[in-house]
Design a protein around this motif. Structure first.
Motif, mmCIF file in Angstrom:
data_model
loop_
_atom_site.group_PDB
_atom_site.id
_atom_site.type_symbol
_atom_site.label_atom_id
_atom_site.label_comp_id
_atom_site.label_asym_id
_atom_site.label_seq_id
_atom_site.Cartn_x
_atom_site.Cartn_y
_atom_site.Cartn_z
ATOM 1 N N TYR A 47 -0.202 6.305 0.286
ATOM 2 C CA TYR A 47 -0.388 7.277 1.368
ATOM 3 C C TYR A 47 0.927 7.413 2.129
ATOM 4 O O TYR A 47 1.835 6.581 1.986
ATOM 5 N N GLU A 65 6.414 6.690 9.806
ATOM 6 C CA GLU A 65 7.676 6.178 10.335
ATOM 7 C C GLU A 65 8.836 6.420 9.368
ATOM 8 O O GLU A 65 9.986 6.644 9.787
ATOM 9 N N VAL A 66 8.546 6.387 8.062
ATOM 10 C CA VAL A 66 9.584 6.669 7.063
ATOM 11 C C VAL A 66 9.935 8.153 7.077
ATOM 12 O O VAL A 66 11.111 8.531 7.033
ATOM 13 N N GLU A 67 8.916 8.993 7.148
ATOM 14 C CA GLU A 67 9.166 10.432 7.203
ATOM 15 C C GLU A 67 9.986 10.786 8.443
ATOM 16 O O GLU A 67 10.879 11.655 8.386
ATOM 17 N N ALA A 79 11.648 4.626 1.872
ATOM 18 C CA ALA A 79 12.055 3.705 2.938
ATOM 19 C C ALA A 79 13.414 3.091 2.636
ATOM 20 O O ALA A 79 14.306 3.068 3.500
ATOM 21 N N HIS A 120 2.666 -1.957 5.974
ATOM 22 C CA HIS A 120 2.045 -1.457 4.753
ATOM 23 C C HIS A 120 2.009 -2.518 3.647
ATOM 24 O O HIS A 120 1.890 -2.191 2.468
ATOM 25 N N CYS A 121 2.124 -3.788 4.039
ATOM 26 C CA CYS A 121 2.105 -4.906 3.089
ATOM 27 C C CYS A 121 1.263 -6.039 3.646
ATOM 28 O O CYS A 121 1.036 -6.128 4.849
ATOM 29 N N PRO A 181 6.527 6.336 -0.626
ATOM 30 C CA PRO A 181 6.959 5.775 0.660
ATOM 31 C C PRO A 181 7.886 4.570 0.559
ATOM 32 O O PRO A 181 8.849 4.475 1.339
ATOM 33 N N ARG A 225 0.877 -1.189 0.000
ATOM 34 C CA ARG A 225 0.000 0.000 0.000
ATOM 35 C C ARG A 225 0.903 1.224 0.000
ATOM 36 O O ARG A 225 1.391 1.672 1.044
ATOM 37 N N ASN A 226 1.116 1.755 -1.199
ATOM 38 C CA ASN A 226 2.146 2.761 -1.431
ATOM 39 C C ASN A 226 1.556 4.110 -1.854
ATOM 40 O O ASN A 226 2.238 4.919 -2.478
ATOM 41 N N LEU A 270 10.009 -1.253 8.376
ATOM 42 C CA LEU A 270 9.295 -0.143 7.744
ATOM 43 C C LEU A 270 8.219 -0.628 6.777
ATOM 44 O O LEU A 270 7.171 0.004 6.632
ATOM 45 N N TRP A 291 3.793 7.252 4.922
ATOM 46 C CA TRP A 291 4.184 6.354 5.990
ATOM 47 C C TRP A 291 4.915 7.198 7.038
ATOM 48 O O TRP A 291 6.089 7.565 6.848
#
Length: 230
Positions: free
Chosen positions: A22, A26-28, A96, A208-209, A92, A19-20, A204, A24
């Motif tokens: 929106y 934690e990455v920001e 990452a 989101h997966c 994202p 899911r790429n 990370l 993330w």
């Protein structure tokens, strides 16, 4: 390839249900921390005496590429953040692996799995190979024979090993399945350092997966069989 790089190690992370589309957070956060360190002068380019860079410079020179002109991806990325105090925001998943690459000093990249052929391998380019560079979908390059490249059953996926990616297999917001590669060229970089980088990348990616799997390639097993959804 085996004789040139007997201690080659490639850690592969394969994800599905990505899911790429929106942000993330934690990455920001990781990117912001790196950028703050760079602006404070605490994050500098890799030294040529640093084994993490020196190993790649040796590898590039071995197949005829000047690593000061076509820089290994980790070198270029670390130089960019040290000079500009920031990293690009692509999407994202790409952000990452860029953050992990800078934090650990190892090259990292990714391909959209559904755009790959049946097998990805690290090999030397041969006459007739074709490459479409990232950001230039109308251009076609022909790597010189002997240059180390990633390739699938249909096309060359990278130039100069990990210097530049191909446009057709890039990871973007529409990517739902992806293959991430983190590498060492020789044993001057401990295998444990590569594992730590992979662990952080997985941390990370996992929220989101749907699935996250791992695989290890080396000098004797350089082929990754790609399984597509049916």
């Amino acid at each position: 390839m085996v004789s040139d790089h007997p201690d080659l190690e490639i850690r592969v992370v394969i994800v599905s249900g990505l899911r790429n589309t929106y942000a993330w957070p934690e990455v920001e956060t990781r990117l912001t921390e790196l950028e703050t360190r760079a602006r404070e002068g605490l994050l500098r380019p890799l030294s040529e005496q640093d084994p993490r860079l020196a190993s790649w410079q040796r590898a590039y020179r071995a197949f005829g590429t000047n690593p000061r002109r076509q820089r290994p991806s980790v070198d270029a990325l670390c130089r960019r953040i040290a000079k500009k105090g920031q990293l690009p925001r692509i999407n994202p998943a790409v952000d990452a692996y860029n953050a992990v690459s800078v934090r650990h000093g190892v090259p990292a990249g990714a391909f959209d799995l559904e755009q790959l052929g049946s097998c990805v391998t690290l090999r030397k380019a041969v006459s007739g190979d074709k490459f479409v560079p990232l950001g230039s979908p109308e251009e076609v390059e022909e790597p010189p024979p002997g240059e180390v490249v990633y390739a699938d059953s249909e096309r060359v996926l990278t130039r100069h090993w990990n210097h530049r990616d191909a446009h057709p297999t890039r990871v973007d917001e529409s990517t739902e399945s992806a293959v991430f590669m983190l590498e060492r060229a020789d044993s001057s970089v401990p295998s444990s350092a590569l594992r730590e980088a992979v662990e952080e990348l997985c941390e990370l990616l996992e929220p989101h997966c749907s699935t996250v799997g791992q695989h290890v390639l080396n000098a004797h097993e350089r082929d990754l069989v790609v399984e597509h959804d049916t």
